[in-house]
Design a protein around this motif. Structure first.
Motif, PDB file in Angstrom:
ATOM      1  N   GLY A   1       3.736   6.084 -16.475  1.00  0.00           N
ATOM      2  CA  GLY A   1       3.687   4.797 -15.658  1.00  0.00           C
ATOM      3  C   GLY A   1       2.999   3.657 -16.286  1.00  0.00           C
ATOM      4  N   TRP A   2       1.687   3.986 -17.215  1.00  0.00           N
ATOM      5  CA  TRP A   2       1.127   3.186 -17.789  1.00  0.00           C
ATOM      6  C   TRP A   2       1.854   2.706 -19.037  1.00  0.00           C
ATOM      7  N   MET A   3       2.546   3.695 -19.813  1.00  0.00           N
ATOM      8  CA  MET A   3       3.333   3.322 -21.148  1.00  0.00           C
ATOM      9  C   MET A   3       4.373   2.433 -20.948  1.00  0.00           C
ATOM     10  N   SER A   4       4.882   2.675 -19.562  1.00  0.00           N
ATOM     11  CA  SER A   4       6.062   1.871 -19.431  1.00  0.00           C
ATOM     12  C   SER A   4       5.849   0.364 -18.980  1.00  0.00           C
ATOM     13  N   ALA A   5       4.626   0.475 -18.612  1.00  0.00           N
ATOM     14  CA  ALA A   5       4.108  -0.948 -17.782  1.00  0.00           C
ATOM     15  C   ALA A   5       3.285  -1.595 -18.923  1.00  0.00           C
ATOM     16  N   GLY A   6       3.084  -1.112 -20.191  1.00  0.00           N
ATOM     17  CA  GLY A   6       2.445  -1.768 -21.368  1.00  0.00           C
ATOM     18  C   GLY A   6       0.911  -1.962 -20.782  1.00  0.00           C
ATOM     19  N   PHE A   7       0.487  -0.935 -20.154  1.00  0.00           N
ATOM     20  CA  PHE A   7      -1.008  -1.116 -19.420  1.00  0.00           C
ATOM     21  C   PHE A   7      -2.056  -0.404 -20.296  1.00  0.00           C
ATOM     22  N   VAL A   8      -2.833  -0.802 -20.497  1.00  0.00           N
ATOM     23  CA  VAL A   8      -4.135  -0.172 -21.313  1.00  0.00           C
ATOM     24  C   VAL A   8      -5.331   0.032 -19.989  1.00  0.00           C
ATOM     25  N   HIS A   9      -5.537   1.206 -20.014  1.00  0.00           N
ATOM     26  CA  HIS A   9      -6.489   1.513 -18.905  1.00  0.00           C
ATOM     27  C   HIS A   9      -7.986   1.061 -19.549  1.00  0.00           C
TER      28      HIS A   9
ATOM     29  N   ARG B   1       7.060 -10.881 -25.205  1.00  0.00           N
ATOM     30  CA  ARG B   1       6.112 -10.170 -24.454  1.00  0.00           C
ATOM     31  C   ARG B   1       6.765  -8.944 -23.800  1.00  0.00           C
ATOM     32  N   TRP B   2       5.628  -8.208 -23.236  1.00  0.00           N
ATOM     33  CA  TRP B   2       6.309  -6.779 -22.645  1.00  0.00           C
ATOM     34  C   TRP B   2       6.975  -6.850 -21.370  1.00  0.00           C
TER      35      TRP B   2
END
Ligand code: AMP
Ligand code: MG
Length: 487
Positions: free
Chosen positions: A247-255, A377-378
Motif C-alpha cells: 500500500g505504501w509503495m503504491s501510494a508513494g508514501f514514506v512513513h 509527480r507520483w
C-alpha cells in the motif's frame, strides 16, 4: 451520552492486566477546543450521535465511555528504534482509551474490535524526559496523512478527533512555543511488534503465549485451531504487513519511522510523525530529518518491514519451534509481490491477467514514473492512467500529455493497452473531470498549517479534507483494511 446508535463497548485489552499496561490519568488541559471530529469514522462505531460537548468530554477530557475502560491504559512495549533496542519505551504520550465494535456487515455480524487511542494526552510512567504532549501541527499532519492514505486504499488507522488544548510547547523541530493538541485515533489494534519484544526481553514465554492467544483470538480467530498458533500468527502478520507495505509503495508514501513499536499485528499503518508523500519516484527519498543514513527511505521500506518481522519472529522462538517461523518469514517475498501486484492494479483500476504479465506492467509503471523525473509527480501518474486503456484519451488530453508522448513511456503504454479496466464507471465521478488529483506534498501541508498558525484560519484544511473525501469516493477503494485477513 445520548447516541441512539449501536455503540458497542468491548474493552478486552484491560483483561491482560498489569504486565501489559498501566492505568493512567489524562492531562488536565487548560482549554479543550474541538478542531476536528471524524463523523464518518464515528458512524462506523456508533458514536456519531454525540453532541460536541459530549465529544469533548470523551476526547478532550477522556471521561470514560459507558461500559468501557474505567481508566485509560498506557500500553507497555519496547522496540528497536533505528535498529537500536530501546527497553525504555511504552506509551509515553498516549494511551488506550476505549475498545469497541465496528458496525456489523452482512458478512460479519459482530464487526471488528477497534481501539480508540490517543497521542498527546499527558505524561505516563513511560514519558521519560518528554512532556507527554502533541503539537497541534503534529495532530493536523496525522489527520492529513491518514485521510489521503485511506482514500488511495492503504490500510490505515483513522484520525478520529483533534482537540486543541491551549498549552505552549517547546519543540526543536517547530518554531516554539507552539500550540498543543490531543489526537484520538480509531485503529485496528495497538498490539505492536514491540509489545512482544518487551516480554521476550524479560524472558517471559508465559506472557508471550498470553499475547499470542489474545492476538489470535481477537484478530485472527480463524487461526485459533491451528496446531502451531505462534507460527500461524506469524504467517498472518507477514501477510498483513506485506499488504501494508505494498500500500505504501503504491501510494508513494514514506512513513519515516518504521521502528518496531510503530508496526502492529493487524498490519495497519499508524503513528504518523515526519511522513512525506514522494514528490517524484525517488527510492532514496527520506522523510525524517533525523534519519541520517536513509534507513527508512522510500526504497528501503521493504527491507525495514522485513527486518521488523524478523524481530517479531525472534520473540516467538521463545514459544515455538523455529521451523514454522522461518517458513513464515520465507513467505514474505511472495506475499509482498502478490500484494504489490494487487495494489498497483487497484491503483490503475485494472483487471488482473497472469502473474508475469501483471508484474511486467508493475515494473513498467515504476520505470515510467522514474523516467518522468521532476516533471512527473507520483499521484498525477496514477490519476491520469486510472482505468488503463479507458483513460488513454483523458491522459493524452491532460496536462502531462507531452510527457506521456515521450519514448520513455512507450513500454508502459503498450503494456497497459492489453489490460481491461476493472470498474471504469468510476471515471464518471466529477473528480476525474479535474486536471489534477489530490496530493499532499510538503509545500501544501506547510501552507495548510501556515493559515492556521498565522490567522487561525482552518477553512483551507477543512476544504482540503473535503476534497480528499471526494477523491476517496471517486476511487471507491473503501474497506481495504477490512480485506486484510484480520477481523
Ligand atoms: P514515536 O516516534 O511517536 O513513535 O514515539 C516513540 C516513543 O517516544 C514512544 O514511546 C512515545 O510515547 C515517546 N514520546 C514521543 N514524544 C513524546 C513526548 N513528547 N512525551 C513523552 N513521550 C514521548
Ligand atoms: Mg510510536
Amino acid at each position: 451520552m445520548t447516541s441512539s446508535l449501536a455503540y458497542r463497548p468491548d474493552p478486552q485489552f484491560m483483561a491482560l492486566g498489569r504486565d501489559f499496561a498501566d492505568p493512567v490519568d489524562p492531562a488536565d488541559f487548560p482549554t479543550t477546543r474541538l478542531r476536528f471530529r471524524n463523523d464518518r469514522a464515528a458512524a462506523t462505531v456508533g458514536l456519531d450521535g454525540l453532541s460536541d460537548a459530549e465529544w469533548i468530554a470523551a476526547f478532550g477530557r477522556f471521561e470514560p465511555l459507558p461500559g468501557n475502560q474505567p481508566q485509560p491504559l498506557a500500553m507497555r512495549y519496547h522496540g528497536h528504534q533505528f535498529r537500536s533496542y530501546n527497553p525504555d519505551l511504552g506509551d509515553g504520550r498516549g494511551f488506550l482509551f476505549a475498545q469497541l465494535r465496528e458496525q456489523g456487515t452482512p458478512s460479519s455480524q459482530t464487526g471488528r474490535l477497534l481501539d480508540l487511542a490517543t497521542k498527546g494526552s499527558g505524561q505516563t510512567p513511560w514519558s521519560r524526559q518528554g512532556d507527554g504532549r502533541l503539537t497541534l501541527k503534529g495532530g493536523m499532519r496525522e489527520i492529513l496523512a491518514a485521510s489521503l492514505l485511506e482514500a488511495v486504499g492503504v490500510p490505515t488507522s483513522r484520525a478520529f478527533s483533534l482537540v486543541e488544548t491551549g498549552e505552549e510547547l517547546q519543540r526543536g523541530d517547530e518554531p516554539s512555543p507552539t500550540r498543543s493538541a490531543v489526537l484520538t485515533r480509531l485503529s485496528h489494534s495497538h498490539i505492536r511488534f514491540g509489545t512482544f519484544q518487551r516480554q521476550a526481553y524479560f524472558e517471559r514465554p508465559d506472557l508471550i503465549t498470553v499475547l499470542v492467544d489474545h492476538a489470535v483470538e481477537t484478530y485472527y480467530p480463524h487461526l485459533a485451531h491451528e496446531p502451531d498458533r505462534p507460527a500461524a500468527l506469524m504467517r498472518a502478520v507477514v501477510e498483513a504487513s506485506a499488504k501494508l507495505l505494498a500500500g505504501w509503495m503504491s501510494a508513494g508514501f514514506v512513513h519515516g519511522v518504521l521502528n518496531t513499536d510503530n508496526m502492529v499485528v493487524t498490519g495497519e499503518s499508524f503513528d504518523y510523525g515526519p511522513w512525506r508523500f514522494l514528490p517524484r519516484n525517488d527510492p532514496n527519498f527520506t522523510a525524517a530529518y533525523f534519519d541520517h543514513n536513509g534507513l527508512y527511505s522510500f526504497g528501503r521500506q521493504p527491507e525495514a518491514v522485513f527486518w521488523n518481522l524478523q524481530q517479531l519472529a525472534a520473540c516467538l522462538t521463545l514459544v515455538t519451534d523455529q521451523a514454522g517461523l522461518v517458513e513464515a518469514l520465507n513467505g514474505f517475498s511472495d506475499a509482498y509481490r502478490d500484494a504489490l501486484r494487487a495494489a498497483m492494479l487497484r491503483r490503475l483500476d485494472l483487471k488482473p491477467r497472469d502473474l508475469a504479465t501483471d508484474m511486467n506492467l508493475v515494473s513498467a509503471a515504476f520505470k515510467a514514473l522514474a523516467a518522468g523525473g521532476d516533471a512527473l509527480r507520483w499521484e498525477p501518474f496514477f490519476f491520469d492512467w486510472f482505468g488503463g486503456p479507458a483513460s488513454e484519451s483523458r491522459a493524452m488530453a491532460g496536462p502531462r500529455a507531452a510527457l506521456y508522448g515521450d519514448e520513455a513511456f512507450a513500454d508502459f503504454r503498450g503494456r497497459l493497452a492489453d489490460f481491461e479496466p476493472d470498474r471504469p464507471e468510476r471515471l464518471e465521478h466529477p473528480v476525474f473531470a479535474s486536471d489534477e488529483p489530490e496530493e499532499l506534498l510538503i509545500e501544501e501541508v506547510e501552507a495548510l498549517w501556515g493559515s492556521i498558525a498565522a490567522e487561525d484560519d482552518w477553512a483551507p484544511l477543512y476544504a482540503k479534507l473535503d476534497r480528499i473525501e471526494a477523491a476517496r469516493q471517486a476511487y471507491g477503494f473503501a474497506d481495504v483494511s477490512d480485506k486484510n485477513n484480520a477481523v
